[in-house]
Design a protein around this motif. Structure first.
Motif, PDB file in Angstrom:
ATOM      1  N   SER A  45       0.829  -1.210   0.000  1.00 18.26           N
ATOM      2  CA  SER A  45       0.000   0.000   0.000  1.00 18.26           C
ATOM      3  C   SER A  45       0.866   1.264   0.000  1.00 18.26           C
ATOM      4  CB  SER A  45      -0.957   0.011   1.193  1.00 18.26           C
ATOM      5  OG  SER A  45      -0.293   0.315   2.386  1.00 18.26           O
ATOM      6  N   TYR A  46       2.107   1.152   0.413  1.00 18.86           N
ATOM      7  CA  TYR A  46       3.032   2.292   0.386  1.00 18.86           C
ATOM      8  C   TYR A  46       3.854   2.330  -0.901  1.00 18.86           C
ATOM      9  CZ  TYR A  46       2.274   3.665   5.222  1.00 18.86           C
ATOM     10  OH  TYR A  46       1.714   4.122   6.385  1.00 18.86           O
ATOM     11  N   VAL A  47       4.473   1.193  -1.241  1.00 17.92           N
ATOM     12  CA  VAL A  47       5.448   1.203  -2.337  1.00 17.92           C
ATOM     13  C   VAL A  47       4.869   0.810  -3.686  1.00 17.92           C
ATOM     14  CG1 VAL A  47       7.397   0.801  -0.787  1.00 17.92           C
ATOM     15  CG2 VAL A  47       6.265  -1.158  -1.831  1.00 17.92           C
ATOM     16  N   LYS A  48       3.675   0.209  -3.702  1.00 15.96           N
ATOM     17  CA  LYS A  48       2.943  -0.141  -4.931  1.00 15.96           C
ATOM     18  C   LYS A  48       3.725  -1.061  -5.866  1.00 15.96           C
ATOM     19  CE  LYS A  48       0.494   4.237  -4.774  1.00 15.96           C
ATOM     20  NZ  LYS A  48       1.246   4.862  -3.704  1.00 15.96           N
ATOM     21  N   ASP A  49       4.562  -1.915  -5.299  1.00 16.27           N
ATOM     22  CA  ASP A  49       5.326  -2.887  -6.078  1.00 16.27           C
ATOM     23  C   ASP A  49       5.505  -4.127  -5.205  1.00 16.27           C
ATOM     24  OD1 ASP A  49       7.989  -4.269  -6.752  1.00 16.27           O
ATOM     25  OD2 ASP A  49       7.705  -2.971  -8.503  1.00 16.27           O
ATOM     26  N   THR A  50       5.049  -5.266  -5.698  1.00 18.28           N
ATOM     27  CA  THR A  50       5.036  -6.483  -4.891  1.00 18.28           C
ATOM     28  C   THR A  50       6.432  -6.900  -4.446  1.00 18.28           C
ATOM     29  OG1 THR A  50       3.073  -7.205  -6.086  1.00 18.28           O
ATOM     30  CG2 THR A  50       4.241  -8.878  -4.813  1.00 18.28           C
ATOM     31  N   GLU A  51       7.385  -6.889  -5.355  1.00 17.46           N
ATOM     32  CA  GLU A  51       8.739  -7.335  -5.002  1.00 17.46           C
ATOM     33  C   GLU A  51       9.397  -6.413  -3.988  1.00 17.46           C
ATOM     34  OE1 GLU A  51       9.912 -10.361  -5.797  1.00 17.46           O
ATOM     35  OE2 GLU A  51       7.941 -10.564  -6.724  1.00 17.46           O
ATOM     36  N   ILE A  52       9.212  -5.124  -4.155  1.00 18.30           N
ATOM     37  CA  ILE A  52       9.783  -4.164  -3.202  1.00 18.30           C
ATOM     38  C   ILE A  52       9.075  -4.317  -1.855  1.00 18.30           C
ATOM     39  CG2 ILE A  52      10.082  -1.712  -2.680  1.00 18.30           C
ATOM     40  CD1 ILE A  52      10.450  -1.290  -5.722  1.00 18.30           C
ATOM     41  N   ALA A  53       7.767  -4.552  -1.883  1.00 19.90           N
ATOM     42  CA  ALA A  53       7.019  -4.762  -0.642  1.00 19.90           C
ATOM     43  C   ALA A  53       7.571  -5.973   0.106  1.00 19.90           C
ATOM     44  CB  ALA A  53       5.533  -4.944  -0.946  1.00 19.90           C
ATOM     45  N   LYS A  54       7.872  -7.039  -0.635  1.00 15.50           N
ATOM     46  CA  LYS A  54       8.452  -8.228  -0.003  1.00 15.50           C
ATOM     47  C   LYS A  54       9.819  -7.914   0.601  1.00 15.50           C
ATOM     48  CE  LYS A  54       6.072 -11.612  -2.908  1.00 15.50           C
ATOM     49  NZ  LYS A  54       6.223 -12.598  -3.996  1.00 15.50           N
ATOM     50  N   ASP A  55      10.618  -7.089  -0.091  1.00 15.17           N
ATOM     51  CA  ASP A  55      11.916  -6.668   0.451  1.00 15.17           C
ATOM     52  C   ASP A  55      11.747  -5.875   1.744  1.00 15.17           C
ATOM     53  OD1 ASP A  55      13.188  -7.871  -1.673  1.00 15.17           O
ATOM     54  OD2 ASP A  55      13.547  -5.996  -2.772  1.00 15.17           O
ATOM     55  N   MET A  56      10.749  -4.997   1.765  1.00 11.96           N
ATOM     56  CA  MET A  56      10.487  -4.189   2.963  1.00 11.96           C
ATOM     57  C   MET A  56      10.125  -5.098   4.140  1.00 11.96           C
ATOM     58  SD  MET A  56      10.937  -1.010   2.022  1.00 11.96           S
ATOM     59  CE  MET A  56      12.206  -1.649   0.938  1.00 11.96           C
ATOM     60  N   VAL A  57       9.314  -6.119   3.875  1.00 11.18           N
ATOM     61  CA  VAL A  57       8.906  -7.040   4.931  1.00 11.18           C
ATOM     62  C   VAL A  57      10.088  -7.890   5.383  1.00 11.18           C
ATOM     63  CG1 VAL A  57       7.393  -8.986   5.483  1.00 11.18           C
ATOM     64  CG2 VAL A  57       6.500  -7.026   4.231  1.00 11.18           C
ATOM     65  N   GLN A  58      10.941  -8.265   4.447  1.00 11.67           N
ATOM     66  CA  GLN A  58      12.142  -9.009   4.832  1.00 11.67           C
ATOM     67  C   GLN A  58      12.998  -8.157   5.771  1.00 11.67           C
ATOM     68  OE1 GLN A  58      14.631 -10.208   1.548  1.00 11.67           O
ATOM     69  NE2 GLN A  58      15.740 -11.683   2.792  1.00 11.67           N
ATOM     70  N   ASN A  59      13.146  -6.882   5.451  1.00  7.81           N
ATOM     71  CA  ASN A  59      13.886  -5.971   6.334  1.00  7.81           C
ATOM     72  C   ASN A  59      13.206  -5.866   7.698  1.00  7.81           C
ATOM     73  OD1 ASN A  59      15.628  -5.502   4.217  1.00  7.81           O
ATOM     74  ND2 ASN A  59      14.772  -3.525   3.686  1.00  7.81           N
ATOM     75  N   THR A  60      11.872  -5.861   7.691  1.00 12.44           N
ATOM     76  CA  THR A  60      11.111  -5.813   8.947  1.00 12.44           C
ATOM     77  C   THR A  60      11.443  -7.030   9.808  1.00 12.44           C
ATOM     78  OG1 THR A  60       9.284  -4.569   7.966  1.00 12.44           O
ATOM     79  CG2 THR A  60       8.787  -5.855   9.942  1.00 12.44           C
ATOM     80  N   PHE A  61      11.460  -8.207   9.193  1.00 14.44           N
ATOM     81  CA  PHE A  61      11.736  -9.421   9.953  1.00 14.44           C
ATOM     82  C   PHE A  61      13.181  -9.461  10.456  1.00 14.44           C
ATOM     83  CE2 PHE A  61       8.011 -11.441   7.626  1.00 14.44           C
ATOM     84  CZ  PHE A  61       7.167 -11.306   8.722  1.00 14.44           C
ATOM     85  N   ILE A  62      14.097  -8.900   9.697  1.00 12.18           N
ATOM     86  CA  ILE A  62      15.491  -8.822  10.155  1.00 12.18           C
ATOM     87  C   ILE A  62      15.563  -7.934  11.404  1.00 12.18           C
ATOM     88  CG2 ILE A  62      17.778  -7.897   9.588  1.00 12.18           C
ATOM     89  CD1 ILE A  62      17.193  -8.839   6.651  1.00 12.18           C
ATOM     90  N   LYS A  63      14.915  -6.765  11.342  1.00  8.65           N
ATOM     91  CA  LYS A  63      14.902  -5.869  12.499  1.00  8.65           C
ATOM     92  C   LYS A  63      14.178  -6.506  13.675  1.00  8.65           C
ATOM     93  CE  LYS A  63      15.597  -1.533  10.184  1.00  8.65           C
ATOM     94  NZ  LYS A  63      15.142  -0.189   9.892  1.00  8.65           N
ATOM     95  N   CYS A  64      13.113  -7.218  13.378  1.00  9.93           N
ATOM     96  CA  CYS A  64      12.361  -7.918  14.427  1.00  9.93           C
ATOM     97  C   CYS A  64      13.277  -8.918  15.132  1.00  9.93           C
ATOM     98  CB  CYS A  64      11.157  -8.614  13.814  1.00  9.93           C
ATOM     99  SG  CYS A  64      10.247  -9.686  14.952  1.00  9.93           S
ATOM    100  N   TYR A  65      14.003  -9.700  14.364  1.00  5.60           N
ATOM    101  CA  TYR A  65      14.885 -10.723  14.934  1.00  5.60           C
ATOM    102  C   TYR A  65      15.968 -10.079  15.795  1.00  5.60           C
ATOM    103  CZ  TYR A  65      17.835 -14.847  15.287  1.00  5.60           C
ATOM    104  OH  TYR A  65      18.569 -15.901  15.769  1.00  5.60           O
ATOM    105  N   LYS A  66      16.560  -9.012  15.283  1.00  2.02           N
ATOM    106  CA  LYS A  66      17.639  -8.337  16.021  1.00  2.02           C
ATOM    107  C   LYS A  66      17.141  -7.722  17.324  1.00  2.02           C
ATOM    108  CE  LYS A  66      20.593  -7.136  12.108  1.00  2.02           C
ATOM    109  NZ  LYS A  66      21.116  -6.045  11.273  1.00  2.02           N
ATOM    110  N   ASN A  67      15.880  -7.285  17.343  1.00  3.93           N
ATOM    111  CA  ASN A  67      15.362  -6.568  18.506  1.00  3.93           C
ATOM    112  C   ASN A  67      14.348  -7.361  19.321  1.00  3.93           C
ATOM    113  OD1 ASN A  67      16.687  -3.903  18.141  1.00  3.93           O
ATOM    114  ND2 ASN A  67      15.629  -4.024  16.185  1.00  3.93           N
ATOM    115  N   LEU A  68      14.189  -8.629  19.023  1.00  4.44           N
ATOM    116  CA  LEU A  68      13.209  -9.459  19.711  1.00  4.44           C
ATOM    117  C   LEU A  68      13.482  -9.543  21.217  1.00  4.44           C
ATOM    118  CD1 LEU A  68      10.705 -10.834  18.704  1.00  4.44           C
ATOM    119  CD2 LEU A  68      12.024 -12.892  18.278  1.00  4.44           C
ATOM    120  N   ASP A  69      14.746  -9.495  21.592  1.00  2.00           N
ATOM    121  CA  ASP A  69      15.093  -9.543  23.018  1.00  2.00           C
ATOM    122  C   ASP A  69      14.593  -8.310  23.776  1.00  2.00           C
ATOM    123  OD1 ASP A  69      16.409 -11.992  22.801  1.00  2.00           O
ATOM    124  OD2 ASP A  69      18.293 -11.021  22.225  1.00  2.00           O
ATOM    125  N   PHE A  70      14.383  -7.204  23.042  1.00  2.00           N
ATOM    126  CA  PHE A  70      13.981  -5.952  23.683  1.00  2.00           C
ATOM    127  C   PHE A  70      12.470  -5.753  23.665  1.00  2.00           C
ATOM    128  CE2 PHE A  70      18.215  -5.232  21.785  1.00  2.00           C
ATOM    129  CZ  PHE A  70      18.933  -5.130  22.966  1.00  2.00           C
TER     130      PHE A  70
END
Length: 175
Positions: free
Chosen positions: A27-52
């Motif tokens: 809904s922000y980037v209007k491109d499926t592949e880029i949206a998937k990249d954004m979510v992958q980055n989200t999960f990376i940040k989630c993993y790094k900060n899950l302890d917090f």
């Protein structure tokens, strides 16, 4: 948190929230592949900060916040702006060559409502998306967007008003 426990939790989070985060990012980037990249980055940040993460809020709200920030950062990036310029040049070149096929496709395209929503300013588009497509309530949207509840209510009301007038105008002009 131990690595195995953290890995298991992340996998569960990815399965449970992955698709809705891709839709949110789209809904922000209007491109499926880029949206998937954004979510992958989200999960990376989630993993790094899950302890917090304190688990006093919903993890969904936290993930939405990270995804929205990822998308906003991407939309501010030099790469995105260059892609937009190239796309504008390509669209202009295509529009110079009138095509019967293009006219037919445009006239009968079934994504009018989606296009109308994407025509809204970003502040209205994001509340419409979160409310109607992700079924978040006002309080959840306020947390995700990091804005006051009354601001969410105002934006949602104004978005509905704009959508109504845009749809009326489209019907008036026979689109």
């Amino acid at each position: 948190m131990e690595k195995e426990e953290k890995d298991f939790l992340l996998e569960k989070i990815m399965i449970e929230h992955g698709n809705e985060l891709v839709r949110l990012a789209f809904s922000y980037v209007k491109d499926t592949e880029i949206a998937k990249d954004m979510v992958q980055n989200t999960f990376i940040k989630c993993y790094k900060n899950l302890d917090f993460f304190r688990f006093d809020a919903q993890i969904k709200t936290w993930l939405y916040r990270i995804t929205i920030n990822e998308c906003k950062d991407y939309l501010k990036s030099w790469h995105y702006k260059m892609v937009q310029v190239k796309s504008l040049i390509n669209e202009t070149a295509k529009s110079l060559l009138p095509s019967t096929e293009k006219t037919v496709i445009d006239k009968y395209d079934n994504k009018e409502i989606k296009d109308t929503i994407f025509a809204l300013p970003k502040v209205y588009r994001e509340v419409v998306y979160l409310y109607y497509y992700e079924s978040l309530n006002i309080e959840e949207m306020a947390k995700v967007l990091d804005i006051p509840v009354n601001t969410v209510k105002t934006r949602l009301r104004r978005a509905k008003q704009r959508l109504g007038s845009m749809i009326e105008e489209a019907e008036l002009h026979g689109r």
